[in-house]
Enzyme design. Sequence first.
Site, short mmCIF file in Angstrom:
data_model
loop_
_atom_site.label_atom_id
_atom_site.label_comp_id
_atom_site.label_asym_id
_atom_site.label_seq_id
_atom_site.Cartn_x
_atom_site.Cartn_y
_atom_site.Cartn_z
N ARG B 7 18.44 2.78 -38.55
CA ARG B 7 17.34 1.92 -38.10
C ARG B 7 16.69 1.20 -39.27
O ARG B 7 16.24 0.05 -39.15
CB ARG B 7 16.31 2.71 -37.29
CG ARG B 7 15.64 3.81 -38.08
CD ARG B 7 14.59 4.55 -37.27
NE ARG B 7 14.15 5.74 -37.96
CZ ARG B 7 12.88 6.10 -38.09
NH1 ARG B 7 11.92 5.38 -37.58
NH2 ARG B 7 12.57 7.20 -38.73
N GLU B 55 9.24 -2.32 -21.23
CA GLU B 55 10.63 -2.53 -21.62
C GLU B 55 11.38 -3.40 -20.63
O GLU B 55 12.27 -4.17 -21.02
CB GLU B 55 11.33 -1.17 -21.77
CG GLU B 55 10.75 -0.27 -22.85
CD GLU B 55 9.47 0.46 -22.43
OE1 GLU B 55 9.10 0.43 -21.24
OE2 GLU B 55 8.82 1.07 -23.31
N HIS B 106 16.54 5.63 -32.29
CA HIS B 106 16.20 6.98 -31.81
C HIS B 106 17.14 7.43 -30.70
O HIS B 106 16.71 7.96 -29.67
CB HIS B 106 14.75 7.05 -31.34
CG HIS B 106 13.76 6.92 -32.47
ND1 HIS B 106 13.66 5.77 -33.23
CD2 HIS B 106 12.86 7.78 -32.98
CE1 HIS B 106 12.72 5.94 -34.15
NE2 HIS B 106 12.22 7.15 -34.03
N ARG B 164 17.56 7.85 -35.85
CA ARG B 164 16.29 8.06 -36.53
C ARG B 164 16.44 8.59 -37.96
O ARG B 164 15.82 8.09 -38.87
CB ARG B 164 15.44 9.02 -35.71
CG ARG B 164 14.14 9.38 -36.39
CD ARG B 164 13.26 10.27 -35.52
NE ARG B 164 12.02 10.56 -36.22
CZ ARG B 164 11.59 11.78 -36.51
NH1 ARG B 164 12.27 12.83 -36.14
NH2 ARG B 164 10.45 11.95 -37.15
#
Lengths: 275, 312
Positions: B7, B55, B106, B164
Amino acid sequence: MREINLETVRIVEGKAKVLREDILKMLAEAGSGHTGGSLSSADIVACLYFWEMSIDPNNPHDENRDRFVLSKGHAAPVLYAALAEKGFFPREKLKTLRRLGSPLQGHPDMRKLPGVEASTGSLGQGISWAVGMALAGKIDKKDYRVYSLLGDGELQEGMVWEAFMAAAHYKLDNLTAFVDHNRLQIDGKITEVMSPEPVADKFRAFGWEVIIIDGHNVEEIMRALNKAREIKGRPTVIIAETVKGKGVSFMENRAEWHGTAPKKDDLEKALAELL
Amino acid sequence: MEKQATRDAYGKALVELGKKYNDVVVLDADLSKSTKTSDFAKEFPERFINAGIAEQNMIGMAAGLAAAGKKVFASSFAVFAAGRAFEQVRNSVAYARLNVKICASHAGITVGEDGGSHQAVEDIAVMRAVPNMTVVVPADGVSTKKAVFAVYEHEGPVYMRLGRPAVPLIYDERLDFKIGKGIELRSGKDVTLIACGIMVGKALEAAELLAKEGIEASVIDMHTIKPLDEELIIRKAEETGAILTLEEHSIIGGLGGAVCEVVSEKCPVLVKRMGIKDLFGQSGKPDELMEYYGLTVGHIMNNVHNLLEIKP
Ligand SMILES: Cc1ncc(C[n+]2csc(CCOP(=O)(O)OP(=O)(O)O)c2C)c(N)n1
Ligand SMILES: [Mg+2]
């Protein structure tokens, strides 16, 4: 109707303080988790668990019990603190928050911990769940009440408005929702990220009874809950004006404390301030 | 060994991409500090749109932006990007074959302490099942950066899965990253380890240890789950006669499932799928969870040993 007097208010205020202490301690022990939004909800949750709701830790699945759905599931620590203080599980367990194998998951898991009414954590879904429980109460002609707590950022989820529409449509006067109006989410101020305002007007337009209170004033929370019991034919929302991180000066109104746990030093300073 | 979270590499690559191309627009849903789109937001505020905690609307807006000519990168946690907004991804993005690149961070159990509600273990499976969708799962920071540019060049919708925790760097800048082309990192004749994401580094570690025991393992970085590099899989199936798939994802429908679909039809050999066994995740430290769900180097060794015992 529950009694509001100096004594009951004092008791709940004391409980709110215990919840804040436990929140800070368990988060510091876990080393991660959501501090700001747990502290902002402490007075509301204390009123529900230690004054308003009919629940029995020895009979957590009693079908006539009142139900609380923490729609803002990231505030799990405030729920766990309340359940422990109420006697649902030994306080010792609070130390296991977020550990492998613990019933105290990062977000509430109803299959792991008795007293948790709904597995939440994905924002928006808890309020629909609460609407479903309130519907079941109506179908079964039971007089239990259903409570839910939402974040103000959570109001950005489309599905919460679908739930609000359904609750009014089905005249769910057995449902009371709280909005923890602390004006912050993760990326900053709710009005800067994606404003849900004016919140009260929107609820009114959706057919809800709206009560606006100071979410840290226990007596006001109690009065609002008593009023909600009297409202017939529609659900009530209590918009609680709150401060994220309430009770710890260096956490108050700071988005950084949304998902940060206190370190050892922070914890000592924070606990000293709560006295 | 140098480490970087995929990320983090994504966030940095987006800034470079934004400097190079004006048509890049980035969307997020109140998780920009975690998905690392905040780097882009700082550099190009006029091309960054925060959808708030919404979202489904984020993906819908992404479709509209793409239909109006933008190259859209939309990010959230994998659970919410692939899960909450699934039907918007399917009907608004994939059905319309739009240039929306869903870059979800994640993913998997290494989310850690947040627990099962936040750990997507089925996102590869659901995204892979959607027609028109390309699915990319980079193994390290360098390949993530290359993937971001490849994904930009690619016409049509993409789902890119990011993690993550910091993971060891496997590649250097010379890497030639092509969507749909698996990378043979190591060649051996006894068994083929086909991995994606965080498991690629672990497969390499295991292969080293296996070599010391005299077992020669091939290691493939199958960074594109769809379109799958069938040619490479068939060749390795023929060469080694046994395959172990490795993913930080359910064993149902992900990389392992995809590999089985290919070999069962075109070159049946033994395949063992390593992954999460039809379970939800839970709270814990990422390393503890990798151990609990059977995804360590030690588990790879055991699986290879078992596989070689039954290999004809
Ligand atoms: C569907 C979904 N999207 C994103 C998240 C990640 N997330 C956790 S908390 C949070 C911010 C919540 O803000 P708010 O509702 O205002 O809560 P509070 O301020 O009371 O903590 C976000 C985006 C989530 N849990 N669920
Ligand atoms: Mg808030």
